[in-house]
Design an enzyme around this catalytic site. Sequence first.
Site, PDB file in Angstrom:
ATOM      1  N   LYS A 248      14.379   9.104  -6.794  1.00 30.11           N
ATOM      2  CA  LYS A 248      14.041  10.243  -6.773  1.00 30.11           C
ATOM      3  C   LYS A 248      14.101  11.327  -5.430  1.00 30.11           C
ATOM      4  CE  LYS A 248       9.276   9.458  -5.412  1.00 30.11           C
ATOM      5  NZ  LYS A 248       7.718   9.428  -5.687  1.00 30.11           N
TER       6      LYS A 248
ATOM      7  N   ASN B 219       0.965  -1.292   0.063  1.00 25.89           N
ATOM      8  CA  ASN B 219       0.026  -0.145  -0.028  1.00 25.89           C
ATOM      9  C   ASN B 219       0.949   1.423  -0.033  1.00 25.89           C
ATOM     10  OD1 ASN B 219      -2.416  -1.183   2.422  1.00 25.89           O
ATOM     11  ND2 ASN B 219      -2.635  -0.990   0.218  1.00 25.89           N
TER      12      ASN B 219
HETATM   13  C1  CAP Z   1       7.778   5.309  -3.953  1.00 27.54           C
HETATM   14  C2  CAP Z   1       7.184   5.653  -2.921  1.00 27.54           C
HETATM   15  C3  CAP Z   1       7.462   5.992  -1.614  1.00 27.54           C
HETATM   16  C4  CAP Z   1       8.859   6.562  -1.362  1.00 27.54           C
HETATM   17  C5  CAP Z   1       9.524   7.258   0.036  1.00 27.54           C
HETATM   18  C6  CAP Z   1       6.281   7.231  -3.301  1.00 27.54           C
HETATM   19  O1  CAP Z   1       7.181   5.508  -5.218  1.00 27.54           O
HETATM   20  O2  CAP Z   1       5.999   5.150  -2.581  1.00 27.54           O
HETATM   21  O3  CAP Z   1       6.561   6.528  -0.539  1.00 27.54           O
HETATM   22  O4  CAP Z   1       9.832   5.740  -1.825  1.00 27.54           O
HETATM   23  O5  CAP Z   1      10.671   7.776   0.293  1.00 27.54           O
HETATM   24  O6  CAP Z   1       5.236   7.384  -2.895  1.00 27.54           O
HETATM   25  O7  CAP Z   1       7.110   7.840  -3.596  1.00 27.54           O
HETATM   26  P1  CAP Z   1       7.782   5.711  -6.728  1.00 27.54           P
HETATM   27  P2  CAP Z   1      11.555   6.554   0.857  1.00 27.54           P
HETATM   28  O8  CAP Z   1       8.567   4.470  -7.036  1.00 27.54           O
HETATM   29  O9  CAP Z   1       6.580   6.076  -7.771  1.00 27.54           O
HETATM   30  O10 CAP Z   1       8.706   6.770  -6.514  1.00 27.54           O
HETATM   31  O11 CAP Z   1      11.511   5.287   0.471  1.00 27.54           O
HETATM   32  O12 CAP Z   1      12.988   7.281   0.422  1.00 27.54           O
HETATM   33  O13 CAP Z   1      11.225   6.709   2.520  1.00 27.54           O
END
Ligand code: CAP
Length: 457
Positions: free
Chosen positions: A314, A179
């Site tokens: 990103k 999720n």
């Molecule tokens: C990734 C992600 C995560 C981020 C959070 C988003 O999606 O689900 O929440 O990774 O950062 O919503 O951005 P994408 P971190 O693959 O579409 O970028 O893992 O560094 O805590």
Amino acid sequence: MQKAYLKLDLNNPQNGQYMLAVFHLVPESGDLLSAATEVAAESSTGSNIEVGTATDFSHSLDALVYKVDEQKNLVWIAYPWRLFDRGGNIQNILTFIVGNVFGMKEAKALKLLDVWFPAEMLEQYDGPARNIDNLRKYLDVYDRPILGAIIKPKMGLTASQYAEVCYDFWSGGGDFVKNDEPQADQDFCPYEHMVKYVKQAMDKAVQETGRKKIHSFNISAADFDAMIKRADLIKDTFEPGSYAFLVDGITAGWTAVQTIRRRYPDVFLHFHRAMHGAFTREENPIGFTNLVLAKFARLAGASGIHVGTSGIGKMAGSPDEDLVASHALLKFKSEGYFFSQKWGKISHADKDLARIEAEDETNSLNLNDELWRGIQKSTPILSGGLNPTKLKAIIDIMGTVDFITTMGAGVHAHPDGTRAGAMAVLQACEAYQKKIDINEYAKDHEELARAIKFFGA
Ligand code: CAP
Ligand code: MG
Ligand code: MG
């Protein structure tokens, strides 16, 4: 200057009585040493002025500034860990050491860079009950990362649409779906429906692929009872091993994390760190590092926590920062910025064991075994702006395949859809395992070829 909190001649701070911390501290005015004692006072027993009610015993709990580096504005503080709640309570430690001090006038910059826990202290903390080894066994996936996805769009799909995307990813070969971190009980996607449809999607994918699949459900909620209700619904719906519980560990809090760790020790506990940037970003003068976050997550018992992508995806975060955090999760003895942390619970006072460990190499191996009186390893979760073309780079930089990777846009934006996106991830991984360049491998793997064309652009 609060002299009671200064002891530059502290003999052997690693004697087991103290939890150690290193801060970067820039005083608002005045000298570093006196600001450091203010921080030590406020984060242990004191206030801004010595109080008349202090006793000899209360003074024995004073945090002690035991070292400073005036050039680098570094301050080392030893906390008698007897200060802390006996319940193995992470929120309590953080309330002391990164609590009021962040609001103090004396500090223009205050960042907790690293912490060290003595073996004696580890004895009182849970650590993870599950980790990547359990997921590997369930999935029968070894020798490669566990390949996952976040369902996108982040929000707005109905329960059945959501489940359909899960199915597409799983049927394309993906292992793990999570999720997204704001998933809750939204009116257009009621939680119960989401769970029900995901179960159907998983059953179908398992039947068709002959492989086990996992879904990580966000159970973060407004109150404890609602979290438990969600967790129990999942537990009653899914077979053991096929689900994980995701907790937004910073916004829902450490108590939520530890509650779930203790209530459901047989479930993989997925720590999402949304909001961590407010504390961890390098440019923020006040806060703590990702290393500190990872260490506390492991202590609390998170089975896995997001650690960033070392600059490849990103999110902000350098290899220095993200790798050191990963290692703090995975290794029995990990090197931090300032401390080398051993996650074994063999007490310094246990002289017999300490001697056997030092003298006998064979036993030492056993004694170092994390399963033996130790805090088990946790799992790095790498996410944020990844796509199939970046898989090799991330494995190379990690130097291990012991991690979960989740891709959102990186699979759903594939020009031929989520299923093709999943296939492209799997193909990129096969190429890595066969040591073939992805451009070469793409020549007879269409989904990968299309991904390279799309994401490479
Ligand atoms: C990734 C992600 C995560 C981020 C959070 C988003 O999606 O689900 O929440 O990774 O950062 O919503 O951005 P994408 P971190 O693959 O579409 O970028 O893992 O560094 O805590
Ligand atoms: Mg107070
Ligand atoms: Mg997300």
